[in-house]
Scaffold this active site. Structure first.
Site, mmCIF file in Angstrom:
data_model
loop_
_atom_site.group_PDB
_atom_site.id
_atom_site.type_symbol
_atom_site.label_atom_id
_atom_site.label_comp_id
_atom_site.label_asym_id
_atom_site.label_seq_id
_atom_site.Cartn_x
_atom_site.Cartn_y
_atom_site.Cartn_z
ATOM 1 C CB SER A 174 7.321 -6.604 15.042
ATOM 2 O OG SER A 174 6.846 -7.389 16.111
ATOM 3 C CG HIS A 233 9.546 -5.646 11.075
ATOM 4 N ND1 HIS A 233 8.552 -4.836 10.557
ATOM 5 C CD2 HIS A 233 8.937 -6.459 11.958
ATOM 6 C CE1 HIS A 233 7.403 -5.143 11.128
ATOM 7 N NE2 HIS A 233 7.610 -6.128 11.984
ATOM 8 C CE LYS A 293 5.267 -7.001 8.685
ATOM 9 N NZ LYS A 293 5.449 -8.074 9.624
HETATM 10 C C1 LIG Z 1 4.521 -9.061 10.104
HETATM 11 C C2 LIG Z 1 5.301 -10.092 10.785
HETATM 12 C C3 LIG Z 1 5.080 -11.442 10.532
HETATM 13 C C4 LIG Z 1 3.901 -11.917 9.717
HETATM 14 O O1 LIG Z 1 4.042 -11.649 8.379
HETATM 15 P P1 LIG Z 1 2.740 -11.539 7.468
HETATM 16 O O2 LIG Z 1 3.218 -11.764 6.091
HETATM 17 O O3 LIG Z 1 2.181 -10.183 7.698
HETATM 18 O O4 LIG Z 1 1.793 -12.622 7.924
HETATM 19 C C5 LIG Z 1 5.922 -12.360 11.106
HETATM 20 N N1 LIG Z 1 6.934 -11.965 11.915
HETATM 21 C C6 LIG Z 1 7.154 -10.676 12.209
HETATM 22 C C7 LIG Z 1 8.284 -10.309 13.101
HETATM 23 C C8 LIG Z 1 6.336 -9.704 11.660
HETATM 24 O O5 LIG Z 1 6.516 -8.431 11.970
#
Ligand SMILES: *Cc1c(COP(=O)(O)O)cnc(C)c1O
Length: 396
Positions: free
Chosen positions: A184, A212, A244
């Site tokens: 991320s 992602h 996302k």
């Molecule tokens: C954003 C993210 C999460 C968390 O997801 P949310 O739905 O925003 O709580 C978990 N793992 C990674 C790698 C992320 O980038």
């Protein structure tokens, strides 16, 4: 008069220390919906820090489905999934998510943070071992800690180090290898085929966090496994998010049917929380359809990603080894990163500075995320501003 927590922790002093270290964080209020151009205090900025990679947050089809579901199912779900909140759209979404990820089944969680903590703490216990990439997301780290398993952190993407850790003799422990698919903060991709080989060789489970990658990687946007031309197998568990690229909210774990049933029974972050509203679930269902109907979105994103990477390296920026939609501009010092982000905002570019503890000390960065809905003109303008700022701050 200071309240009790204030006196107890001396919050003022704590905050001062955070500020002195250049690590103070504060919220920015956006006054428009998610998109490639957004408003802050009625001033338009070019958004380069959003996870809305395909622009689906504001897609008319998603909004329409959410509105219809809102009318039909109400604003809230009324209870947790196991009590009475398992509204019919969940069943359809889990079916379609399993289909999308080509697994036996899938289970929706309220957030990705909860999916990771709930999955890892259910799968592993104090007698088990979790092998975790050094740069895994905070929700994975917290899931590891909650499980009370022994945690072996391996150097980032280093399968050699991972193998030496797997070789170490231990008790009759269960073993789990866990990794981000696309990291991320660095935007590089985990060496999943190698990880899978090691998992097979050392009899470990493999968990991939596709937060992602879902909707982005692979020909059909199915994620990391598709990117590597791999098939889902019962040894691989994939977690993904709906918030996302899919433009909604929530997350899921895709894997075997037994895994799903086990998580329904044992995963505390699944059990002890209110179910998502049906409007969100309906929007996610529509997002999966759009991934199929509008491959152009993915093509635009990949075109934009190439344009941005080429432009930045031509300008002489250090952007790490990744070539995805997450592009880290490595700056180094936290205060320089913050100062540069502030300057860029004055120039109309919204790019968040990422500092410790989110990234290791000395690797503060501007984290650029590219969207399908950026135009080439948007990105050319961004490169122009970045070029001037990079020179001004002595980065290039
Ligand atoms: C954003 C993210 C999460 C968390 O997801 P949310 O739905 O925003 O709580 C978990 N793992 C990674 C790698 C992320 O980038």
């Amino acid at each position: 008069m200071l309240g009790y927590p204030d006196r107890m922790l001396n919050l003022e002093n704590e905050l001062k220390q955070i500020k002195n270290a250049g690590l103070y964080r504060k919220l920015v209020t956006m006054s428009s919906q998610s998109g490639p151009r957004m408003k802050i205090d009625n001033r338009e900025v070019l958004m380069l820090s959003s996870n809305d990679y395909l622009g689906l947050c504001s897609h008319p089809r998603l909004k329409k489905q959410a509105q219809q579901a809102l009318d039909k199912w109400g604003a809230g779900s009324g209870a947790s999934r196991l009590i009475s909140g398992n509204l019919a759209p969940f069943v359809e979404l889990e079916h379609n998510l399993a289909d999308f990820k080509q697994t036996e089944d899938a289970l929706v969680f309220s957030t990705g943070y909860m999916a990771n903590t709930g999955l890892l703490s259910a799968l592993a216990g104090p007698t088990d071992v979790i092998f975790s990439d050094q740069l895994n997301h905070a929700s994975i780290i917290d899931g590891c800690r909650l499980s009370r398993a022994r945690i072996e952190v391996y150097s980032h993407r280093d399968v050699g180090v991972l193998e030496s850790l797997l070789k170490k003799k231990g008790g009759p422990a269960n073993r789990i290898i866990v990794t981000d698919g696309v990291f991320s903060m660095d935007g590089d991709i985990a060496p999943v085929p190698d990880l899978f080989e090691l998992a097979q060789k050392y009899d470990a489970a493999l968990v991939i966090d596709d937060a992602h990658s879902t909707g982005v990687l692979g020909k059909q946007g199915k994620g990391t496994l598709e990117y590597f031309n791999m098939c889902a197998t019962p040894e691989i568990t994939v977690m993904g998010t709906l918030g996302k690229a899919l433009g909604c909210f929530g997350a899921f774990v895709a894997g075997s049917r037994n895994l799903k049933e086990f998580l329904i029974n044992r995963s505390r972050s699944f059990i002890f929380t209110t179910a998502l509203p049906a409007s969100v679930v309906a929007a996610a269902l529509e997002a999966l359809e759009i991934l199929e109907d509008e491959p152009q979105l993915r093509h635009n994103l990949h075109r934009n990603v190439s344009f941005m990477h080429q432009g930045l390296s031509r300008l002489g920026f250090e952007t790490g080894s990744g070539r995805t939609h997450i592009v880290p501009l490595i700056i180094g010092a936290a205060d320089t990163a913050v100062a540069m982000a502030r300057h860029l905002l004055d120039e109309g570019l919204f790019i968040q500075a990422i500092r410790p503890p989110t990234v290791p000390e000395g690797s503060s960065r501007l984290r650029i995320t590219v969207m399908a809905t950026h135009t080439i003109e948007d990105l050319a303008k961004a490169l122009d501003i970045l070029s001037q700022a990079g020179k001004r701050f002595g980065i290039i």
